[in-house]
Design a protein around this motif. Sequence first.
Motif, mmCIF file in Angstrom:
data_model
loop_
_atom_site.group_PDB
_atom_site.id
_atom_site.type_symbol
_atom_site.label_atom_id
_atom_site.label_comp_id
_atom_site.label_asym_id
_atom_site.label_seq_id
_atom_site.Cartn_x
_atom_site.Cartn_y
_atom_site.Cartn_z
ATOM 1 N N HIS A 150 -48.415 37.516 -37.835
ATOM 2 C CA HIS A 150 -48.211 36.515 -36.937
ATOM 3 C C HIS A 150 -49.160 37.288 -35.096
ATOM 4 O O HIS A 150 -48.460 38.180 -35.080
ATOM 5 C CB HIS A 150 -47.566 35.710 -36.702
ATOM 6 C CG HIS A 150 -46.331 36.149 -35.637
ATOM 7 N ND1 HIS A 150 -45.304 36.784 -36.368
ATOM 8 C CD2 HIS A 150 -45.663 36.118 -34.124
ATOM 9 C CE1 HIS A 150 -44.826 37.354 -35.712
ATOM 10 N NE2 HIS A 150 -44.450 36.849 -34.384
ATOM 11 N N LYS A 193 -57.281 36.373 -40.126
ATOM 12 C CA LYS A 193 -57.802 35.252 -39.643
ATOM 13 C C LYS A 193 -58.009 35.252 -38.341
ATOM 14 O O LYS A 193 -58.295 34.849 -37.186
ATOM 15 C CB LYS A 193 -56.065 34.397 -40.073
ATOM 16 C CG LYS A 193 -56.577 32.855 -39.361
ATOM 17 C CD LYS A 193 -57.742 32.307 -40.000
ATOM 18 C CE LYS A 193 -58.236 31.107 -39.125
ATOM 19 N NZ LYS A 193 -59.085 30.175 -39.493
ATOM 20 N N ASP A 194 -56.694 37.035 -37.363
ATOM 21 C CA ASP A 194 -57.304 36.888 -36.357
ATOM 22 C C ASP A 194 -58.399 37.226 -36.096
ATOM 23 O O ASP A 194 -59.441 37.108 -35.022
ATOM 24 C CB ASP A 194 -56.167 38.241 -35.702
ATOM 25 C CG ASP A 194 -55.853 39.189 -37.169
ATOM 26 O OD1 ASP A 194 -57.005 38.626 -37.821
ATOM 27 O OD2 ASP A 194 -56.758 40.145 -36.456
ATOM 28 N N TYR A 212 -55.766 29.571 -26.072
ATOM 29 C CA TYR A 212 -53.898 29.849 -26.209
ATOM 30 C C TYR A 212 -53.598 29.641 -24.405
ATOM 31 O O TYR A 212 -52.861 28.230 -24.448
ATOM 32 C CB TYR A 212 -53.632 30.989 -26.836
ATOM 33 C CG TYR A 212 -51.809 30.849 -26.286
ATOM 34 C CD1 TYR A 212 -51.129 30.000 -27.590
ATOM 35 C CD2 TYR A 212 -50.722 30.621 -25.636
ATOM 36 C CE1 TYR A 212 -49.959 29.825 -27.430
ATOM 37 C CE2 TYR A 212 -50.237 30.736 -25.540
ATOM 38 C CZ TYR A 212 -48.831 29.972 -26.708
ATOM 39 O OH TYR A 212 -47.744 30.136 -26.779
ATOM 40 N N HIS A 216 -44.786 33.056 -30.132
ATOM 41 C CA HIS A 216 -45.433 32.380 -31.018
ATOM 42 C C HIS A 216 -46.998 32.041 -31.513
ATOM 43 O O HIS A 216 -46.389 30.347 -30.308
ATOM 44 C CB HIS A 216 -44.658 31.923 -32.010
ATOM 45 C CG HIS A 216 -45.001 32.566 -33.447
ATOM 46 N ND1 HIS A 216 -46.358 31.640 -34.318
ATOM 47 C CD2 HIS A 216 -44.984 32.650 -34.713
ATOM 48 C CE1 HIS A 216 -46.601 31.429 -35.322
ATOM 49 N NE2 HIS A 216 -45.857 32.392 -35.574
ATOM 50 N N ILE A 217 -47.645 32.279 -31.444
ATOM 51 C CA ILE A 217 -49.129 31.706 -31.499
ATOM 52 C C ILE A 217 -49.457 30.785 -32.879
ATOM 53 O O ILE A 217 -50.029 29.790 -32.537
ATOM 54 C CB ILE A 217 -50.289 32.257 -30.799
ATOM 55 C CG1 ILE A 217 -50.015 33.121 -28.888
ATOM 56 C CG2 ILE A 217 -51.573 31.925 -30.653
ATOM 57 C CD1 ILE A 217 -51.211 34.526 -28.729
ATOM 58 N N CYS A 218 -49.731 32.005 -34.006
ATOM 59 C CA CYS A 218 -50.587 31.093 -35.071
ATOM 60 C C CYS A 218 -49.773 32.113 -35.941
ATOM 61 O O CYS A 218 -50.151 33.656 -35.778
ATOM 62 C CB CYS A 218 -51.649 30.588 -34.708
ATOM 63 S SG CYS A 218 -52.608 32.120 -34.781
ATOM 64 N N ASP A 219 -49.685 32.022 -37.830
ATOM 65 C CA ASP A 219 -49.730 33.040 -38.546
ATOM 66 C C ASP A 219 -50.441 33.372 -38.904
ATOM 67 O O ASP A 219 -51.846 32.824 -38.926
ATOM 68 C CB ASP A 219 -49.271 32.141 -39.272
ATOM 69 C CG ASP A 219 -47.648 31.169 -39.195
ATOM 70 O OD1 ASP A 219 -46.555 32.454 -38.415
ATOM 71 O OD2 ASP A 219 -47.200 30.597 -39.216
ATOM 72 N N ILE A 220 -50.604 34.659 -39.373
ATOM 73 C CA ILE A 220 -52.417 35.099 -40.217
ATOM 74 C C ILE A 220 -52.234 35.498 -41.514
ATOM 75 O O ILE A 220 -51.172 36.013 -41.716
ATOM 76 C CB ILE A 220 -52.423 36.641 -38.828
ATOM 77 C CG1 ILE A 220 -52.561 35.690 -37.824
ATOM 78 C CG2 ILE A 220 -53.236 37.638 -39.174
ATOM 79 C CD1 ILE A 220 -53.854 34.991 -37.210
ATOM 80 N N LEU A 265 -60.531 33.940 -35.683
ATOM 81 C CA LEU A 265 -60.194 32.893 -34.830
ATOM 82 C C LEU A 265 -60.886 34.043 -33.686
ATOM 83 O O LEU A 265 -61.285 33.363 -32.238
ATOM 84 C CB LEU A 265 -58.732 32.698 -34.638
ATOM 85 C CG LEU A 265 -58.292 32.072 -34.914
ATOM 86 C CD1 LEU A 265 -56.797 31.744 -35.227
ATOM 87 C CD2 LEU A 265 -58.440 30.654 -35.022
#
Length: 210
Positions: free
Chosen positions: A96, A74-75, A125, A174-178, A78
């Motif tokens: 993440h 997912k990284d 972000y 923490h930015i987002c889960d991957i 994005l």
Amino acid sequence: MNNILTIAMPKGRIFEEAADLLRKAQYQLPPEFDESRKLILDVPNEQIRFILAKPMDVATYVEHGVADVGIAGKDVMLEEERDVYEVLDLKISECHLAVAGLPGVKITDVAPKVATKYPNVASSYFREQGEQVEIIKLNGSIELAPLIGLADRIVDIVSTGRTLQENGLVELEHICDITSRLIVNPVSYRMKDQQIDDLVERLSRIIGGV
């Protein structure tokens, strides 16, 4: 070759976990599949061809149609914003994205420098946080940037946190889960819909659906 489904897969950890997932979904992959150093692997009995690529390149191959399907983090999705369909969360290679830096270090008041290999994600972000930063694009060894004074902070993938710890860094935000996703070329989805739907259905049963 039109009846062959071409799948782009990243080398390394994601490849190993994805291959295991495919086997659980009853795809008959040869034992030497995991050990091969080839970049193109054919599995004639399953009518599948695998292309092994760098993680950041998988979505490019799928977007341009040289691969019908791909497995990408997912990284990457994005960061790259490719013209592909994201059809399934495979729930493998969990990690993440995070902001990290040296503990107890005062951040530059005006446009702190942030080193990352995800400049688009990082810019978005910090913009959402109302912070103006200077992004420095690096391709590897991101943890080195704060240690040599190149950057105040970094944005990078965190899995166990061991790499940060070993380099004296701490996670700050923490930015987002991957996780890894199954992506599909839009044209392939129309031309090879039965094969792709079968792949999605079999994998969905293994991971419990989405």
